[in-house]
Design a protein around this motif. Structure first.
Motif, mmCIF file in Angstrom:
data_model
loop_
_atom_site.group_PDB
_atom_site.id
_atom_site.type_symbol
_atom_site.label_atom_id
_atom_site.label_comp_id
_atom_site.label_asym_id
_atom_site.label_seq_id
_atom_site.Cartn_x
_atom_site.Cartn_y
_atom_site.Cartn_z
ATOM 1 N N LEU A 25 0.837 -1.143 0.221
ATOM 2 C CA LEU A 25 0.042 -0.082 0.066
ATOM 3 C C LEU A 25 0.724 1.241 0.090
ATOM 4 O O LEU A 25 0.596 2.137 -0.643
ATOM 5 N N ASP A 29 1.365 4.057 -3.228
ATOM 6 C CA ASP A 29 1.290 5.476 -2.886
ATOM 7 C C ASP A 29 2.589 6.214 -3.404
ATOM 8 O O ASP A 29 2.490 7.403 -4.240
ATOM 9 N N THR A 153 -14.913 5.151 -3.434
ATOM 10 C CA THR A 153 -14.248 3.922 -3.155
ATOM 11 C C THR A 153 -15.439 2.848 -2.528
ATOM 12 O O THR A 153 -15.080 1.619 -2.537
ATOM 13 N N SER A 159 -7.650 0.925 1.921
ATOM 14 C CA SER A 159 -7.483 1.155 0.559
ATOM 15 C C SER A 159 -8.337 0.330 -0.319
ATOM 16 O O SER A 159 -8.304 -0.898 -0.091
ATOM 17 N N ARG A 160 -9.356 1.114 -0.919
ATOM 18 C CA ARG A 160 -10.046 0.165 -2.029
ATOM 19 C C ARG A 160 -9.964 0.681 -3.314
ATOM 20 O O ARG A 160 -9.792 2.093 -3.404
ATOM 21 N N PRO A 194 -5.943 8.720 -2.768
ATOM 22 C CA PRO A 194 -6.730 7.420 -2.734
ATOM 23 C C PRO A 194 -8.210 7.449 -3.149
ATOM 24 O O PRO A 194 -8.849 6.385 -3.249
ATOM 25 N N SER A 197 -7.464 5.927 -6.521
ATOM 26 C CA SER A 197 -6.599 4.853 -6.675
ATOM 27 C C SER A 197 -7.255 3.565 -7.086
ATOM 28 O O SER A 197 -8.228 3.442 -7.208
ATOM 29 N N SER A 199 -6.077 0.731 -5.917
ATOM 30 C CA SER A 199 -5.471 -0.389 -5.013
ATOM 31 C C SER A 199 -5.315 -1.434 -5.375
ATOM 32 O O SER A 199 -4.007 -1.404 -6.112
ATOM 33 N N GLN A 206 -5.948 3.195 -12.429
ATOM 34 C CA GLN A 206 -5.795 4.156 -11.504
ATOM 35 C C GLN A 206 -6.168 5.301 -12.492
ATOM 36 O O GLN A 206 -6.238 5.321 -13.696
#
Length: 470
Positions: A25, A29, A153, A159-160, A194, A197, A199, A206
């Motif tokens: 994760l 980023d 999300t 994070s998804r 995020p 994202s 993920s 993305q």
């Protein structure tokens, strides 16, 4: 006696395997900061049923617009202005608020539908018969970061993949020379990257962030090298990368970076034209308000969105994070100066949004383009200080247009003060389920297996909101 040597793990492999992969994760980023997104590969799934919409433009009012001042008129709130709320507030109260605060602005019925819209949105009011206004939205988080994550999300904390990434995963892109998912935001909204994202979905899904509205895509030209020479260079680089990738088949990031080089090469010819709002007629530019400093910034964002949508970009997110007066990650967060800042925000966005709807309609694009307007939550009917409203996820308004939703329709209701959604409640998960349905996808079947379980945009929740379908 010699023992067989255990193959050495790379740092990236260690991050992916240890601690259930949580290290990836952080790496994601870091990679996102300098890795432009690439178009999705061939769709990983196919549409589950006939789609009503082909693309989405999500107009995100970062900070939480006040429903009781814009789209949800409450005569009882005005009548009891300054009096206590006549029922107990929820235990979940982020900041203590005071007595009821009636809207300082008037509402009028518009169009044949009679949809009531605030005087702060005079241009949008002329589009009333195209709007499907949902007055019974409900979210779970009272803070910006968690609420923004959920709206974008489906998840509040972890994070998804974003909604745009799920759409690319399910449907792919219609234009191989442009990113399939574009985010236009002059300033960073709450939570930032995020929100768009991919993920644990492939990194190529993305969103591509556009911040500089004057130069949307940097470094497109290459005056030092011909197109043929660039092609030869890319072919050599790809051959080397493929050798490197063959030893790391489980990591999608290298594939995404290879694809991003190819996309950048193709974008040299198509992107300047796609983002070139100056190529539009003077009348079109005025329609979006590009001739007025008050509306020029958001007008340019909306016009870019239309140009991208008509060129096959699957999803465009337009974040309102800058005006001619200021920029902020939460422009619509009126804890104070409600009477000053809410009119400023409306003045900056009202004409561009109406222009977008009229432009899409005149070009025959509104029928299969879903336009979505809203923020992460609404604002309290009670006052914060003397001239502000607090965060409010218990009942708020969003609206949609085009793309298979009922036009000139109001769905659901809050109570007489605008506090609780009491009729035909629509949770964020229900909204996502319905958006996917309009795009031809069944939210219960759009799944991706990761870390031993199946994930979806709506997780284990969500119901189709049939009442808003045309």
């Amino acid at each position: 006696m010699e023992f067989p040597r255990t193959p050495t793990l790379s740092r990236r492999q260690m991050l992916g395997r240890f601690a259930s992969g949580f290290g990836m994760l952080g790496l994601a980023d870091l990679m996102a900061a300098d890795t432009p997104s690439a178009p999705s590969p061939a769709p990983l799934l196919q549409a589950h049923h006939a789609a009503r919409a082909k693309r989405i433009i999500f107009l995100f009012m970062s900070g939480g617009p006040s429903h009781v001042d814009l789209f949800d008129p409450k005569p009882a709130l005005a009548a009891r202005n300054g009096q206590p709320l006549p029922f107990a507030k929820p235990k979940l109260e982020r900041t203590k608020t005071g007595n009821l605060l009636g809207s300082p602005w008037q509402f009028k019925s518009h169009g044949q539908s009679g949809t009531e819209i605030s005087e702060l949105m005079p241009h949008l009011a002329t589009c009333a018969d195209d709007l499907c206004v949902v007055r019974s939205m409900v979210a779970d988080n009272i803070n910006h970061n968690g609420a923004c994550l959920q709206m974008n999300t489906g998840e509040q904390a972890f994070s998804r993949p974003s909604m745009g990434s799920w759409l690319l995963y399910g449907l792919g892109s219609e234009n191989a020379s442009l990113p399939g998912y574009v985010v236009i935001s002059p300033a960073q909204p709450a939570q930032g990257a995020p929100l768009w994202s991919s993920s644990f979905l492939p990194a190529s899904l993305q969103g591509t962030l556009v911040q500089d509205l004057t130069h949307p895509v940097a470094n497109l030209g290459n005056a030092k090298m011909s197109s043929a020479a660039q092609r030869a260079q890319l072919d050599f680089l790809m051959a080397q990368n493929r050798l490197h990738e063959a030893q790391r088949a489980a990591d999608s990031r290298l594939e995404a970076r290879i694809a991003s080089f190819e996309l950048a090469f193709r974008m040299q010819t198509e992107a300047p034209e796609a983002f070139g709002v100056e190529q539009e007629s003077e009348a079109t530019q005025k329609l979006y308000g590009l001739d007025d400093p008050v509306t020029a910034t958001f007008g340019k964002q909306c016009l870019m969105a239309r140009r991208l949508a008509e060129r096959g970009v699957r999803m465009v997110q337009v974040y309102h994070t800058a005006t001619s007066k200021r920029s902020s990650c939460q422009l619509w967060d009126q804890h104070s100066k409600l009477r000053e800042e809410l009119p400023n925000n409306c003045a900056a966005t009202d004409k561009p949004i109406a222009g977008l709807l009229k432009d899409l309609k005149s070009r025959g694009l509104l029928d299969d383009t879903l336009v979505l307007w809203g923020g992460e939550f609404g604002r309290t009917p009670t006052a914060e200080g003397g001239d502000g409203r607090e965060h409010h996820p218990f009942g708020f308004t969003m609206w949609m247009a085009g793309g298979g939703v009922k036009a000139g329709h109001v769905h659901g209701a809050t109570d007489e003060f605008g506090w609780h959604a009491v009729e035909d409640r629509v949770h964020v998960h229900d909204l996502h389920a319905t958006i996917l349905h309009l795009m031809g996808l069944d939210h219960t079947r759009l799944r991706y297996r990761y870390a031993g379980r199946d994930y979806r945009l709506t997780d284990v929740h969500g119901n189709l909101v049939k009442g808003i379908l045309a």
